[in-house]
Design a protein around this motif. Structure first.
Motif, PDB file in Angstrom:
ATOM      1  N   TYR A   8       0.834  -1.212   0.000  1.00  0.00           N
ATOM      2  CA  TYR A   8       0.000   0.000   0.000  1.00  0.00           C
ATOM      3  C   TYR A   8       0.866   1.259   0.000  1.00  0.00           C
ATOM      4  O   TYR A   8       0.614   2.204  -0.757  1.00  0.00           O
ATOM      5  N   LEU A   9       1.910   1.275   0.832  1.00  0.00           N
ATOM      6  CA  LEU A   9       2.802   2.438   0.880  1.00  0.00           C
ATOM      7  C   LEU A   9       3.485   2.669  -0.457  1.00  0.00           C
ATOM      8  O   LEU A   9       3.639   3.807  -0.910  1.00  0.00           O
ATOM      9  N   GLN A  10       3.891   1.582  -1.097  1.00  0.00           N
ATOM     10  CA  GLN A  10       4.627   1.690  -2.355  1.00  0.00           C
ATOM     11  C   GLN A  10       3.731   2.117  -3.505  1.00  0.00           C
ATOM     12  O   GLN A  10       4.097   2.994  -4.293  1.00  0.00           O
ATOM     13  N   VAL A  11       2.545   1.529  -3.601  1.00  0.00           N
ATOM     14  CA  VAL A  11       1.684   1.734  -4.770  1.00  0.00           C
ATOM     15  C   VAL A  11       0.786   2.957  -4.604  1.00  0.00           C
ATOM     16  O   VAL A  11       0.697   3.800  -5.504  1.00  0.00           O
ATOM     17  N   GLU A  12       0.129   3.066  -3.450  1.00  0.00           N
ATOM     18  CA  GLU A  12      -0.848   4.147  -3.270  1.00  0.00           C
ATOM     19  C   GLU A  12      -0.241   5.403  -2.673  1.00  0.00           C
ATOM     20  O   GLU A  12      -0.551   6.507  -3.097  1.00  0.00           O
ATOM     21  N   ARG A  13       0.621   5.244  -1.681  1.00  0.00           N
ATOM     22  CA  ARG A  13       1.252   6.423  -1.073  1.00  0.00           C
ATOM     23  C   ARG A  13       2.485   6.869  -1.839  1.00  0.00           C
ATOM     24  O   ARG A  13       2.939   7.996  -1.672  1.00  0.00           O
ATOM     25  N   ARG A  14       3.039   5.984  -2.642  1.00  0.00           N
ATOM     26  CA  ARG A  14       4.201   6.280  -3.486  1.00  0.00           C
ATOM     27  C   ARG A  14       5.367   6.834  -2.670  1.00  0.00           C
ATOM     28  O   ARG A  14       6.012   7.813  -3.048  1.00  0.00           O
ATOM     29  N   VAL A  15       5.642   6.179  -1.528  1.00  0.00           N
ATOM     30  CA  VAL A  15       6.764   6.618  -0.706  1.00  0.00           C
ATOM     31  C   VAL A  15       8.068   6.261  -1.406  1.00  0.00           C
ATOM     32  O   VAL A  15       8.110   5.379  -2.266  1.00  0.00           O
ATOM     33  N   SER A  16       9.121   6.934  -1.033  1.00  0.00           N
ATOM     34  CA  SER A  16      10.422   6.689  -1.653  1.00  0.00           C
ATOM     35  C   SER A  16      10.957   5.319  -1.229  1.00  0.00           C
ATOM     36  O   SER A  16      10.577   4.782  -0.181  1.00  0.00           O
ATOM     37  N   PRO A  17      11.846   4.732  -2.029  1.00  0.00           N
ATOM     38  CA  PRO A  17      12.453   3.451  -1.646  1.00  0.00           C
ATOM     39  C   PRO A  17      13.139   3.516  -0.286  1.00  0.00           C
ATOM     40  O   PRO A  17      13.093   2.562   0.491  1.00  0.00           O
ATOM     41  N   HIS A  18      13.775   4.659   0.015  1.00  0.00           N
ATOM     42  CA  HIS A  18      14.446   4.817   1.308  1.00  0.00           C
ATOM     43  C   HIS A  18      13.437   4.751   2.446  1.00  0.00           C
ATOM     44  O   HIS A  18      13.665   4.065   3.459  1.00  0.00           O
ATOM     45  N   THR A  19      12.308   5.448   2.313  1.00  0.00           N
ATOM     46  CA  THR A  19      11.275   5.434   3.340  1.00  0.00           C
ATOM     47  C   THR A  19      10.674   4.041   3.479  1.00  0.00           C
ATOM     48  O   THR A  19      10.436   3.557   4.589  1.00  0.00           O
ATOM     49  N   LEU A  20      10.448   3.388   2.345  1.00  0.00           N
ATOM     50  CA  LEU A  20       9.872   2.043   2.367  1.00  0.00           C
ATOM     51  C   LEU A  20      10.790   1.065   3.103  1.00  0.00           C
ATOM     52  O   LEU A  20      10.320   0.244   3.906  1.00  0.00           O
ATOM     53  N   ASP A  21      12.088   1.158   2.866  1.00  0.00           N
ATOM     54  CA  ASP A  21      13.044   0.291   3.560  1.00  0.00           C
ATOM     55  C   ASP A  21      13.008   0.542   5.065  1.00  0.00           C
ATOM     56  O   ASP A  21      13.110  -0.401   5.866  1.00  0.00           O
ATOM     57  N   GLY A  22      12.865   1.809   5.453  1.00  0.00           N
ATOM     58  CA  GLY A  22      12.794   2.130   6.870  1.00  0.00           C
ATOM     59  C   GLY A  22      11.564   1.517   7.529  1.00  0.00           C
ATOM     60  O   GLY A  22      11.652   0.921   8.614  1.00  0.00           O
ATOM     61  N   TYR A  23      10.405   1.653   6.881  1.00  0.00           N
ATOM     62  CA  TYR A  23       9.181   1.042   7.412  1.00  0.00           C
ATOM     63  C   TYR A  23       9.326  -0.473   7.495  1.00  0.00           C
ATOM     64  O   TYR A  23       8.875  -1.105   8.464  1.00  0.00           O
ATOM     65  N   ARG A  24       9.941  -1.063   6.472  1.00  0.00           N
ATOM     66  CA  ARG A  24      10.102  -2.519   6.476  1.00  0.00           C
ATOM     67  C   ARG A  24      10.957  -2.965   7.660  1.00  0.00           C
ATOM     68  O   ARG A  24      10.602  -3.919   8.373  1.00  0.00           O
ATOM     69  N   ARG A  25      12.060  -2.283   7.902  1.00  0.00           N
ATOM     70  CA  ARG A  25      12.933  -2.647   9.029  1.00  0.00           C
ATOM     71  C   ARG A  25      12.199  -2.508  10.359  1.00  0.00           C
ATOM     72  O   ARG A  25      12.301  -3.374  11.235  1.00  0.00           O
ATOM     73  N   ASP A  26      11.466  -1.419  10.516  1.00  0.00           N
ATOM     74  CA  ASP A  26      10.769  -1.182  11.778  1.00  0.00           C
ATOM     75  C   ASP A  26       9.693  -2.229  12.034  1.00  0.00           C
ATOM     76  O   ASP A  26       9.550  -2.739  13.155  1.00  0.00           O
ATOM     77  N   LEU A  27       8.937  -2.575  11.001  1.00  0.00           N
ATOM     78  CA  LEU A  27       7.844  -3.532  11.183  1.00  0.00           C
ATOM     79  C   LEU A  27       8.364  -4.963  11.277  1.00  0.00           C
ATOM     80  O   LEU A  27       7.769  -5.803  11.967  1.00  0.00           O
ATOM     81  N   GLU A  28       9.474  -5.246  10.618  1.00  0.00           N
ATOM     82  CA  GLU A  28      10.077  -6.570  10.789  1.00  0.00           C
ATOM     83  C   GLU A  28      10.607  -6.736  12.213  1.00  0.00           C
ATOM     84  O   GLU A  28      10.554  -7.831  12.782  1.00  0.00           O
ATOM     85  N   ALA A  29      11.108  -5.643  12.803  1.00  0.00           N
ATOM     86  CA  ALA A  29      11.549  -5.702  14.204  1.00  0.00           C
ATOM     87  C   ALA A  29      10.364  -5.997  15.120  1.00  0.00           C
ATOM     88  O   ALA A  29      10.467  -6.789  16.062  1.00  0.00           O
TER      89      ALA A  29
END
Length: 292
Positions: A8-29
């Motif tokens: 959803y963040l990638q397709v609809e919110r169109r966040v940057s790859p850097h931001t997406l990686d940050g969210y992924r790390r935080d939620l994987e933690a």
């Protein structure tokens, strides 16, 4: 659920790859902690569980700033789950991370900024470098915004550029006269068509952020500046210099494309002498009496 949210963040919110990686790390933690400490069901987490998660991350050595970012990602994730009826409430809504000391951004003073952008146009790639640096400082662009520019986005006769910022938000920013002149020279030399990238990289596609960072560091050294110069430093300098001259925080917010004015307030680090002059000029009871 985490994969769905990241999509959803990638397709609809169109966040940057850097931001997406940050969210992924935080939620994987969060997911890893949940598997170890809370039966593995993220959707069943309560406020007390999330407080325990943040406390565990703090004991692990995460700084207050990192904890703030991690909690922000978790709060946004649960808000999305709530919107899609996957949870009954957002358990992160009332949790606040420890306050982090706010670091003032480093900036160039006007003389240093002038020395940096006025690179020789006789050097290899000199016209491109001059146009790139002038545009950074003139319009306060993010490096991702500058890399994505096409010639069609520039209206040099009007002194305007249209950029696509974070979250897919479009804004129109003024372009100063020095930057317009440099861009005209660069376009004349490069023969850029309307659909072509303003600053092409190898292969003709848009130049990459990393290439811009490396180039700026080299150009700063050539110009005799031995600070840590990077694209965001010119954005910081742009914001600081405009704010010091105008005092218009809302205007600077619009120019930078900040969704929240609190982000812009970091640039209110004006020196005391400037603040005292503003106070004396504006407050009706601030005039100092002549002691005679």
């Amino acid at each position: 659920m985490i994969d769905d949210y990241l999509a959803y963040l990638q397709v609809e919110r169109r966040v940057s790859p850097h931001t997406l990686d940050g969210y992924r790390r935080d939620l994987e933690a969060l997911s890893a902690w949940t598997r170890k400490s809370a039966d593995g069901d993220v959707a069943a987490l309560r406020e007390a569980d999330l407080r325990a998660f943040i406390a565990a991350e703090h004991r692990r050595g995460l700084s207050p700033k990192s904890l703030q970012r991690r909690l922000s990602a978790v709060r946004s994730f649960f808000q999305w789950l709530l919107k899609h009826d996957r949870v009954a409430a957002n358990p992160a809504a009332g949790i606040r991370a420890p306050k982090a000391p706010r670091k003032l951004p480093q900036v160039l003073d006007p003389d240093e900024a002038k020395a940096l952008v006025e690179v020789s146009t006789e050097a290899p790639l000199g016209l491109r470098d001059r146009a790139m640096l002038e545009l950074f400082y003139s319009s306060g662009l993010r490096v991702s915004e500058l890399c994505a520019l096409r010639w069609r986005d520039l209206r040099l006769d009007e002194g305007l550029v249209t950029v696509l910022g974070k979250g897919g938000r479009q804004r129109i920013v003024p372009v100063g006269s020095h930057a317009r002149d440099a861009l005209r020279e660069w376009r004349s030399d490069s023969g850029g068509a309307d659909e072509a990238p303003v600053f092409p990289g190898r292969g003709g596609g848009p130049i990459g952020p990393r290439a811009v960072q490396v180039r700026m560091r080299l150009l700063a050294q050539r110009q005799g500046l031995f600070k840590r110069v990077h694209p965001h430093l010119l954005r910081h300098s742009f914001a600081s210099h405009v704010l010091e001259s105008s005092g218009d925080l809302r205007g600077v917010q619009e120019l930078l494309g900040h969704a929240d004015i609190a982000t812009t307030q970091i640039y209110t680090h004006l020196d005391f002498g400037h603040l005292a002059k503003v106070y004396d000029a504006a407050h009706p009871r601030a005039k100092r009496r002549d002691p005679r």
